[in-house]
Scaffold this active site. Structure first.
Site, PDB file in Angstrom:
ATOM      1  N   ASP A  20      -3.363  -1.938  13.485  1.00  0.00           N
ATOM      2  CA  ASP A  20      -4.238  -1.307  12.491  1.00  0.00           C
ATOM      3  C   ASP A  20      -4.089   0.195  12.695  1.00  0.00           C
ATOM      4  O   ASP A  20      -4.627   0.759  13.652  1.00  0.00           O
ATOM      5  CB  ASP A  20      -5.683  -1.775  12.726  1.00  0.00           C
ATOM      6  CG  ASP A  20      -6.694  -1.013  11.856  1.00  0.00           C
ATOM      7  OD1 ASP A  20      -6.261  -0.239  10.972  1.00  0.00           O
ATOM      8  OD2 ASP A  20      -7.905  -1.204  12.073  1.00  0.00           O
ATOM      9  N   LYS A  83      -3.947  10.078   8.338  1.00  0.00           N
ATOM     10  CA  LYS A  83      -3.655   9.002   7.380  1.00  0.00           C
ATOM     11  C   LYS A  83      -3.904   9.454   5.942  1.00  0.00           C
ATOM     12  O   LYS A  83      -3.253   8.994   5.019  1.00  0.00           O
ATOM     13  CB  LYS A  83      -4.531   7.795   7.724  1.00  0.00           C
ATOM     14  CG  LYS A  83      -4.203   6.514   6.986  1.00  0.00           C
ATOM     15  CD  LYS A  83      -5.014   5.381   7.590  1.00  0.00           C
ATOM     16  CE  LYS A  83      -4.921   4.104   6.807  1.00  0.00           C
ATOM     17  NZ  LYS A  83      -5.715   3.036   7.446  1.00  0.00           N
ATOM     18  N   GLU A 183      -5.254  -4.272   4.380  1.00  0.00           N
ATOM     19  CA  GLU A 183      -6.328  -4.430   5.365  1.00  0.00           C
ATOM     20  C   GLU A 183      -7.318  -5.559   5.010  1.00  0.00           C
ATOM     21  O   GLU A 183      -7.685  -6.335   5.889  1.00  0.00           O
ATOM     22  CB  GLU A 183      -7.043  -3.090   5.555  1.00  0.00           C
ATOM     23  CG  GLU A 183      -6.138  -2.090   6.292  1.00  0.00           C
ATOM     24  CD  GLU A 183      -6.587  -0.645   6.171  1.00  0.00           C
ATOM     25  OE1 GLU A 183      -7.664  -0.393   5.617  1.00  0.00           O
ATOM     26  OE2 GLU A 183      -5.834   0.239   6.618  1.00  0.00           O
ATOM     27  N   ASP A 206     -14.959  -2.497   2.942  1.00  0.00           N
ATOM     28  CA  ASP A 206     -14.375  -1.755   4.061  1.00  0.00           C
ATOM     29  C   ASP A 206     -14.736  -0.274   3.966  1.00  0.00           C
ATOM     30  O   ASP A 206     -14.190   0.455   3.133  1.00  0.00           O
ATOM     31  CB  ASP A 206     -12.853  -1.950   4.021  1.00  0.00           C
ATOM     32  CG  ASP A 206     -12.129  -1.187   5.134  1.00  0.00           C
ATOM     33  OD1 ASP A 206     -12.765  -0.357   5.823  1.00  0.00           O
ATOM     34  OD2 ASP A 206     -10.924  -1.409   5.310  1.00  0.00           O
TER      35      ASP A 206
END
Ligand code: AMP
Length: 625
Positions: A20, A83, A183, A206
């Site tokens: 992850d 990211k 994800e 999420d």
């Protein structure tokens, strides 16, 4: 007794880990045929690394905890939340996001963001690869084996450029990335919601440090299908921290603090996040900072209720996106059977409460919301490494439409948003001009109708033998593979020969370029790309000049004198510039000529059509129309 190994024992399964690669933290998990677990390092600690990299003045590079500690001292040389920059151009980032980076962001040649560190620049892929390399190192120490293969997760909302950037980062770290998975799909796998008997709709909510995603998945007979995804790549726990920092600065400013001091800001940011986390279990807390110039300690009392009030608009935004995803999938909240929470920010009781109320059911909270994605990636990794979950079929959807630029700057969509992947689509195009020898295929992504409003993904050039306008039959195929990676191919059918196609992605890097980066000669790669671009531009200029001049000869008095003069001037300018080295200037002159020559193309086209129409039966035309 013999020590020989049991010949019936299963061959050792291949080691594939799940990673992850998070905005705030990155984790490695492994299943090895059993239940997935977070991998432990050589000292027995879980491999859970802050996604932070610090480049010291003396050339040393710190990754993880050490980099995070460095952040307040060297904010401009420490990168957090990298990211968010993956596969992005500067123009893709709003001012609010840019402000988050103390380091200077620059854009070069191909519109990719790079980070300036003194006299050098680095790409987000390089920074991410340093994080992946450290994860790999720690995992290898703990497992006592080499880690070469991985499954890496990305937000469902990531576009092709961002997925490709993630893949590139993996390669630069020396990992073979077997698959990039979404994800939410991973999170559902971790909860074992994909069993053979399972059936229903799962909502995966999420809320991480930097991104929000809501995905609706249908599980049926061991398969996962993404019904809809909605999200915001610029919404998360970091924003809550920012709200807290701003209100603290306001309160503390009255006590003579310098709100522009970067050391103070970095200190405040860390203190605000810590206070926010404490408020997930405590009703009230105190935020403490030290004024770096005066050495004075300052305290600010905070109550959970104040935090909830401050973050309410943010939670509302996530719920509005939940409502949009439901509407896209054509269903009510009551149709959702399971709600899965992912991301550290879902530990906040207020978030859990609001999400539970919205969907009318208590969300799953059994697994650690920070680990659930890595655990699910490990389930998928185990399957790819030869585990026995092989019946599990993962189907995802592409979040944005994909198409080609057509004549005049419009977009022809081949694959629509939310199409199931793997997906394939084919369409046939022709040329509006005579004797075209190179067709520019411009691949774009987005929902708007004009190229200028969409995101440029790649440009291809297809070289064909010269033919009259309308005769070439160019078949273009879009293929999205199981990883969500797009491949575009083109073939001119009439000439029979498969023309050679070069792909020069605007975002993301080609494999050869990645190799060059690994040898630390990226600067050369950039120069190569610039040289290549210049050659392409010169080729294109000469063919456009040739066509324009021939058409001028054919047009006769169908062209107004003023138009003719404008075209001749634009052609002269292009001819002069294309001998030079300035690619951008050649491109601009080419565009200018193409633009003024448009009426000319139309005249020639009309004549060709008139020629074609003469002597034909009307029904033939109708059939063709
Ligand atoms: P992720 O991107 O999933 O790693 O999530 C990290 C985010 O979760 C950061 O913004 C953290 O501040 C936040 N976070 C982690 N633990 C908690 C907690 N107990 N309460 C509130 N926020 C948290």
């Amino acid at each position: 007794m013999s020590q020989a190994t049991d010949p019936n024992a299963a061959p050792e399964r291949e080691l594939v880990v799940g990673i992850d690669l998070g905005t705030t933290n990155s984790l490695v998990a492994c299943a090895q045929g059993g239940a997935p677990a977070i991998v432990r390092d050589g000292a027995g600690r879980p491999v859970n690394l802050p996604s932070a990299v610090s480049f010291l003045e003396d050339g040393r590079v710190l990754v993880g905890e050490a980099a995070l500690e460095r952040a307040p001292l060297a904010p401009a040389r420490t990168l957090l939340s990298i990211k968010r920059l993956m596969g992005k151009g500067l123009a893709d980032l709003g001012p609010a996001v840019r402000r988050q980076y103390a380091a200077e962001l620059v854009e070069e040649e191909r519109q990719l963001v790079r980070v300036r560190l003194g006299d050098r620049t680095v790409t987000p892929q390089e920074v991410s690869s340093l994080i992946l390399r450290e994860l790999k190192r720690r995992a290898e120490e703990g497992l006592g084996r080499e880690v070469r293969k991985a499954v890496i997760t990305v937000p469902a909302y990531f576009d092709d450029a961002q997925r490709q950037a993630t893949r590139d980062a993996g390669r630069m770290a020396g990992l073979e990335v077997l698959r990039i998975i979404n994800e939410p799909t991973a999170a559902s796998l971790a909860y074992g919601l994909g069993g053979k008997e399972a059936e229903g709709v799962i909502a995966v909510y999420d809320l991480g440090g930097g991104t929000f995603d809501l995905s609706l998945l249908r599980v049926q007979a061991g398969t996962f299908r993404v019904l809809a995804t909605c999200g915001d790549t610029l919404l998360g726990g970091d924003d809550i921290d920012r709200i807290l920092v701003d209100s603290a600065l306001e309160a503390l400013g009255e006590r003579g603090l310098d709100a522009n001091d970067p050391r103070l800001r970095a200190q405040l940011r860390a203190a605000a996040e810590a206070a926010k986390i404490r408020l997930s279990t405590a009703e009230r807390t105190t935020l403490r900072v030290t004024d770096p110039t005066r050495g004075v300690h300052l305290e600010l009392d905070l109550e959970r209720r104040e935090l909830e009030r401050a973050m309410e608009p943010l939670v509302e935004r996530t719920l509005a996106l939940c409502a949009k995803a439901l509407a896209d999938a054509g269903m009510q909240a009551s149709a959702v059977d399971e709600v899965v929470l992912v991301g550290g920010s879902t530990r906040i009781p207020y978030v859990r409460e609001r999400v539970g109320t919205f969907f009318g059911r208590a969300p799953h909270t059994e697994l650690d919301p920070d680990e659930v994605v890595a655990l699910g990636a490990a389930v998928q990794a185990d399957i790819l490494g030869g585990g026995d979950g092989g019946e599990l079929l993962l189907l995802d959807v592409t979040p944005l439409s994909l198409g080609l630029e057509t004549y005049g700057g419009a977009v022809n969509k081949l694959i629509m948003a939310n199409a199931q992947i793997p997906a394939v689509a084919t369409e046939t195009f022709t040329t509006p001009k005579d004797d075209v020898t190179a067709i520019d295929l411009h691949v774009v992504q987005g929902e708007r109708e004009l190229v200028s409003d969409c995101r440029s993904l790649a440009r291809f050039k297809l070289k064909i033998p010269p033919m009259p306008a309308g005769l070439p039959k160019v078949e273009v195929t879009f293929l999205i593979d199981a990883d969500g990676i797009l491949r575009v191919s083109a073939i001119e059918e009439r000439s029979g020969a498969e023309a050679s196609i070069e792909v020069v992605p605007v975002h993301g890097l080609t494999e050869e370029e990645v190799d060059r980066i690994m040898e630390d000669s990226y600067e050369h790669a950039l120069a190569d790309v610039a040289a290549h671009r210049l050659i392409d531009l010169r080729n294109e200029s000469s063919s456009v000049l040739r066509a324009a001049r021939r058409a001028l000869g054919q047009a006769g008095d169908a062209l107004a004198p003023a138009q003719r003069q404008a075209i001749e001037e634009a052609a002269e300018r292009l001819e002069a510039l294309s001998a030079g080295e300035d690619g951008d200037a050649i491109k601009a002159a080419l565009d200018a000529l193409n633009q003024v020559a448009e009426p000319l193309a139309q005249i020639v086209l009309d004549r060709a059509l008139a020629e074609a129409v003469r002597g034909r039966r009307v029904d033939e035309l109708e059939v063709q129309g």
